[in-house]
Design a protein around this motif. Structure first.
Motif, mmCIF file in Angstrom:
data_model
loop_
_atom_site.group_PDB
_atom_site.id
_atom_site.type_symbol
_atom_site.label_atom_id
_atom_site.label_comp_id
_atom_site.label_asym_id
_atom_site.label_seq_id
_atom_site.Cartn_x
_atom_site.Cartn_y
_atom_site.Cartn_z
ATOM 1 N N ARG A 122 53.218 17.555 46.745
ATOM 2 C CA ARG A 122 53.930 17.329 45.484
ATOM 3 C C ARG A 122 55.443 17.416 45.705
ATOM 4 N N GLN A 123 55.865 18.488 46.405
ATOM 5 C CA GLN A 123 57.277 18.714 46.679
ATOM 6 C C GLN A 123 57.871 17.570 47.502
ATOM 7 N N ARG A 124 57.149 17.226 48.569
ATOM 8 C CA ARG A 124 57.658 16.175 49.454
ATOM 9 C C ARG A 124 57.776 14.856 48.728
ATOM 10 N N VAL A 125 56.760 14.553 47.882
ATOM 11 C CA VAL A 125 56.769 13.292 47.152
ATOM 12 C C VAL A 125 57.958 13.244 46.200
ATOM 13 N N ASP A 126 58.181 14.342 45.470
ATOM 14 C CA ASP A 126 59.303 14.366 44.531
ATOM 15 C C ASP A 126 60.623 14.220 45.267
ATOM 16 N N ASN A 127 60.778 14.949 46.385
ATOM 17 C CA ASN A 127 62.018 14.853 47.154
ATOM 18 C C ASN A 127 62.231 13.442 47.678
ATOM 19 N N ALA A 128 61.161 12.867 48.244
ATOM 20 C CA ALA A 128 61.292 11.527 48.824
ATOM 21 C C ALA A 128 61.685 10.521 47.747
ATOM 22 N N LEU A 129 61.050 10.631 46.574
ATOM 23 C CA LEU A 129 61.355 9.679 45.504
ATOM 24 C C LEU A 129 62.784 9.862 45.000
ATOM 25 N N ARG A 130 63.257 11.105 44.951
ATOM 26 C CA ARG A 130 64.646 11.335 44.535
ATOM 27 C C ARG A 130 65.602 10.722 45.541
ATOM 28 N N GLN A 131 65.256 10.885 46.841
ATOM 29 C CA GLN A 131 66.143 10.393 47.880
ATOM 30 C C GLN A 131 66.356 8.886 47.815
ATOM 31 N N VAL A 132 65.313 8.162 47.461
ATOM 32 C CA VAL A 132 65.469 6.703 47.385
ATOM 33 C C VAL A 132 65.806 6.265 45.967
ATOM 34 N N GLY A 133 66.005 7.253 45.076
ATOM 35 C CA GLY A 133 66.396 6.921 43.711
ATOM 36 C C GLY A 133 65.295 6.269 42.897
ATOM 37 N N MET A 134 64.044 6.650 43.141
ATOM 38 C CA MET A 134 62.929 6.054 42.390
ATOM 39 C C MET A 134 62.144 7.117 41.621
ATOM 40 N N TYR A 135 62.776 8.285 41.407
ATOM 41 C CA TYR A 135 62.027 9.384 40.800
ATOM 42 C C TYR A 135 61.560 9.046 39.382
ATOM 43 N N GLU A 136 62.403 8.329 38.640
ATOM 44 C CA GLU A 136 62.031 8.017 37.242
ATOM 45 C C GLU A 136 60.845 7.061 37.191
ATOM 46 N N TYR A 137 60.592 6.384 38.291
ATOM 47 C CA TYR A 137 59.518 5.388 38.297
ATOM 48 C C TYR A 137 58.226 5.936 38.875
ATOM 49 N N ARG A 138 58.129 7.286 39.015
ATOM 50 C CA ARG A 138 56.998 7.819 39.794
ATOM 51 C C ARG A 138 55.646 7.500 39.192
ATOM 52 N N GLU A 139 55.596 7.245 37.872
ATOM 53 C CA GLU A 139 54.280 6.974 37.289
ATOM 54 C C GLU A 139 54.063 5.492 36.996
ATOM 55 N N HIS A 140 54.947 4.648 37.512
ATOM 56 C CA HIS A 140 54.810 3.209 37.270
ATOM 57 C C HIS A 140 53.779 2.589 38.204
ATOM 58 N N ALA A 141 53.348 1.384 37.811
ATOM 59 C CA ALA A 141 52.479 0.621 38.706
ATOM 60 C C ALA A 141 53.388 -0.176 39.650
ATOM 61 N N PRO A 142 53.115 -0.164 40.961
ATOM 62 C CA PRO A 142 54.017 -0.816 41.914
ATOM 63 C C PRO A 142 54.213 -2.302 41.643
ATOM 64 N N HIS A 143 53.172 -2.980 41.143
ATOM 65 C CA HIS A 143 53.314 -4.432 41.017
ATOM 66 C C HIS A 143 54.259 -4.829 39.900
ATOM 67 N N LEU A 144 54.694 -3.861 39.085
ATOM 68 C CA LEU A 144 55.646 -4.184 38.026
ATOM 69 C C LEU A 144 57.087 -3.904 38.442
ATOM 70 N N LEU A 145 57.293 -3.459 39.694
ATOM 71 C CA LEU A 145 58.645 -3.154 40.161
ATOM 72 C C LEU A 145 59.271 -4.385 40.804
ATOM 73 N N SER A 146 60.612 -4.356 40.948
ATOM 74 C CA SER A 146 61.295 -5.454 41.644
ATOM 75 C C SER A 146 61.114 -5.279 43.144
ATOM 76 N N GLY A 147 61.446 -6.329 43.901
ATOM 77 C CA GLY A 147 61.265 -6.278 45.359
ATOM 78 C C GLY A 147 62.008 -5.116 46.004
ATOM 79 N N GLY A 148 63.271 -4.928 45.601
ATOM 80 C CA GLY A 148 64.068 -3.841 46.179
ATOM 81 C C GLY A 148 63.477 -2.483 45.858
ATOM 82 N N GLN A 149 62.984 -2.351 44.614
ATOM 83 C CA GLN A 149 62.358 -1.079 44.223
ATOM 84 C C GLN A 149 61.085 -0.832 45.017
ATOM 85 N N LYS A 150 60.281 -1.895 45.196
ATOM 86 C CA LYS A 150 59.041 -1.745 45.967
ATOM 87 C C LYS A 150 59.364 -1.295 47.386
ATOM 88 N N GLN A 151 60.391 -1.936 47.980
ATOM 89 C CA GLN A 151 60.734 -1.590 49.357
ATOM 90 C C GLN A 151 61.222 -0.148 49.432
#
Ligand SMILES: Nc1ncnc2c1ncn2[C@@H]1O[C@H](COP(=O)(O)OP(=O)(O)OP(=O)(O)O)[C@@H](O)[C@H]1O
Ligand SMILES: [Mg+2]
Lengths: 282, 268
Positions: A122-151
């Motif tokens: 849980r900790q690692r996932v939250d940290n990793a998502l914060r690092q790439v600036g995707m923390y707010e999207y943690r509960e989104h479905a990947p196929h609805l994200l833009s290419g840059g966000q997916k990457q």
């Protein structure tokens, strides 16, 4: 400084199907990557960049020579998992590397495979998502994200495994300028702040110019190796292997052919403009 | 146009039903089906129906979306009803018209059967409406895990389900793209006889399959890179844990089943 990756006299050829001869990609290549450095790898299509990257992760094994990751031999089967958790890979198409249908579940996939305890995941996932600036999207479905966000989600999935080194194989090839900038900023921050060794395979010269070191591959050999300024000033060599320097250097190169004598190591637009200004004034 | 298809519809929410453990909901569904098939008279059907209505109310899912979901199944409902009306025999026909004889028992039975199927479908829909696909697969994996001892590949099956769910939207998007590309080259999917239309699908299916295989190959490499080695030694970020709410739900389920059995035994 210790070596994150060290390739010694590597030779590799893809096995041929049935009676057709195999495709020889490398005959004898040696290369070392220092711990914590940021290396860009350039080369024309089909020169073996992806093949080299797959050697770093034991997806492909050497036919001759050795590849060492943090001192571990990749052909040692008992070290396979240790090698793969030291070197994370990000591929070109973000769609084909996202496994789960919720962003945070996907980032958790790597640590889950490593058997990490669930509160730590849980900790690692939250940290990793914060690092790439995707923390707010943690509960989104990947196929609805833009290419840059997916990457960036794919990169977070690798960071969550806490590797020492990340190898990115053309991570921006399918992205628009905005997405490319997002991904490049993320990579630079990881290298600068977390000291993660980065190997970036790319076709974009401006991305390569951001690295500390540029390695140019051609016909399975290293054609040039050095700082971006050193490598990109060898414009004739780059042209001969179907590559180009960044636009600023190309501009100076063309002007030099018309009789100017401009330096060829000015990579940023500001430096180039300054050099031009100085030349015209003189 | 294909994007409108939603599979395994899930309505995100925070109702008590949403917050239940997926395993509780799966067991509840099984218990509910048992109750439904044990019910044999008006009173017991009423009890089951009241329970269903209670759960629907708790789930905060609009009744309208449940009913629209039922639309494709109206045919099956009517078919069952008609079949039961015509093929049940009893003592005294209400209507006798040539070979067609309709008995009182037939009508009662038809109503019962239709109610049963209706409530069965509603219950199943409630499960998929209130549970995200990923927690549903997690729940299934956890419930089926005793079968691992029988060498059943439970983890692999749930991983496959998970990946399939992940790739459905991607493949639908891809189908859309391929169809547009073929249309741009003059392909016609809308007119012609049945055979022609089926033939027109081939130029869609072939590229779709090739690309799906390529995706599968790349995904497998990416999974290997992330140290995937099957289910052994794997942990989970979100552990499933029964909470107080789940025990309340189980209690309710026991009450429901007891009530239905009692009503049946004493034939009230
Ligand atoms: N699976 C394979 N089987 C046989 N030959 C292959 C295979 N993959 C790549 N090759 C060949 O190996 C050579 C190097 O390919 P590689 O993919 O490493 O190039 P690359 O530098 O990554 O090119 P690009 O810039 O297009 O990504 C090419 O000549 C290619 O045809
Ligand atoms: Mg490549």
């Amino acid at each position: 400084m210790s070596k994150a990756i060290s390739v010694e006299h590597l030779s590799y050829s893809y096995p041929g199907v049935d009676d057709t001869p195999g495709v020889a990609v490398f005959e004898d290549i040696s290369l070392t990557v220092e711990d914590g450095s940021f290396v860009a790898v350039l080369g024309s299509n089909g020169c073996g960049k992806s093949t080299l990257a797959k050697q770093f992760n034991a997806i492909l094994l050497p036919c001759g020579g050795k590849v060492y990751i943090c001192g571990m031999d990749t052909s040692d089967e008992e070290r396979l998992i240790a090698v793969r958790r030291s070197v994370g890979m990000v591929f070109q198409n973000p769609d084909n590397q996202i496994v789960a249908n919720v962003v945070e579940e996907d980032v958790a996939f790597g640590p889950e495979n490593l058997g990490v305890a669930s509160p730590v995941i849980r900790q690692r996932v939250d940290n990793a998502l914060r690092q790439v600036g995707m923390y707010e999207y943690r509960e989104h479905a990947p196929h609805l994200l833009s290419g840059g966000q997916k990457q960036r989600v794919a990169i977070a999935g690798i960071i969550a495994m806490e590797p020492k080194c990340i190898v990115l194989d053309e991570p921006t090839a399918m992205l628009d300028p905005q997405g490319r900038k997002e991904v490049m900023d993320t990579i630079l921050a990881l290298n600068a702040q977390k000291g993660i060794t980065v190997v970036l395979i790319t076709h974009h010269m401006d991305e390569a110019a951001m690295a500390q070191r540029v390695v140019v591959l051609s016909n399975g050999r290293i054609a040039a190796d050095g700082t971006p300024a050193e490598v990109f000033s060898q414009v004739d060599l780059l042209h001969s292997i179907r590559l180009a320097s960044p636009e600023t250097v190309e501009l100076c190169y063309e002007l030099n052919r018309k009789g100017f004598s401009l330096p060829l190591d000015k990579l940023s637009v500001e430096e180039c403009a300054q050099a031009l200004y100085d030349a015209i004034k003189a | 146009m294909l994007k409108d298809i939603t599979l395994g519809q899930y309505f995100p929410g925070n109702s008590p039903i949403h917050r239940l453990d997926p395993r509780t909901k799966l067991i509840w569904l099984i218990g509910y089906i048992v109750a439904l098939f044990t019910a044999g008279n008006w009173a017991s059907y009423l009890v089951v129906f009241l329970f269903l209505a209670f759960v629907v109310a708790l789930s905060t899912i609009p009744l309208k979306s449940i009913l629209t979901g039922l639309k494709p199944l109206v045919f099956i409902l009517i078919f069952t009803g008609v079949l039961n009306v015509f093929f049940t025999t009893g003592e005294k026909p209400l209507i006798a018209f040539g070979v067609i004889r309709i008995y009182r028992e037939g009508i009662i039975r038809a109503v019962f059967m239709m109610a049963r199927i209706f409530m069965l479908i509603c219950g199943t829909f409630l499960l998929t409406y209130t549970t995200s696909p990923i927690s549903l697969t997690d729940g299934l994996e956890s419930l089926l895990s005793p079968l691992k001892k029988l060498r059943l590949p439970v983890h692999e099956l749930s991983m496959m389900m998970c990946i399939a769910l992940r790739f459905i939207p991607t493949l639908i998007e891809e189908t859309d793209k391929i169809m547009s590309a073929q249309k741009a080259r003059g392909a016609d999917f809308e007119s012609g006889k049945l055979m022609q239309r089926v033939k027109a699908l081939i130029p869609i299916l072939v590229p779709l399959f090739i690309s799906a295989f390529r995706r599968a190959d790349e995904l497998a490499t990416a999974m290997e890179c992330r140290c995937y080695q099957g289910g052994d030694g794997r942990t989970k970020m979100k552990l499933l844990r029964y909470k107080l709410l789940d025990f309340k739900a189980f209690l309710l389920l026991v009450v429901l089943i007891c009530a239905v059995i009692l009503l049946r035994v004493f034939g009230l």
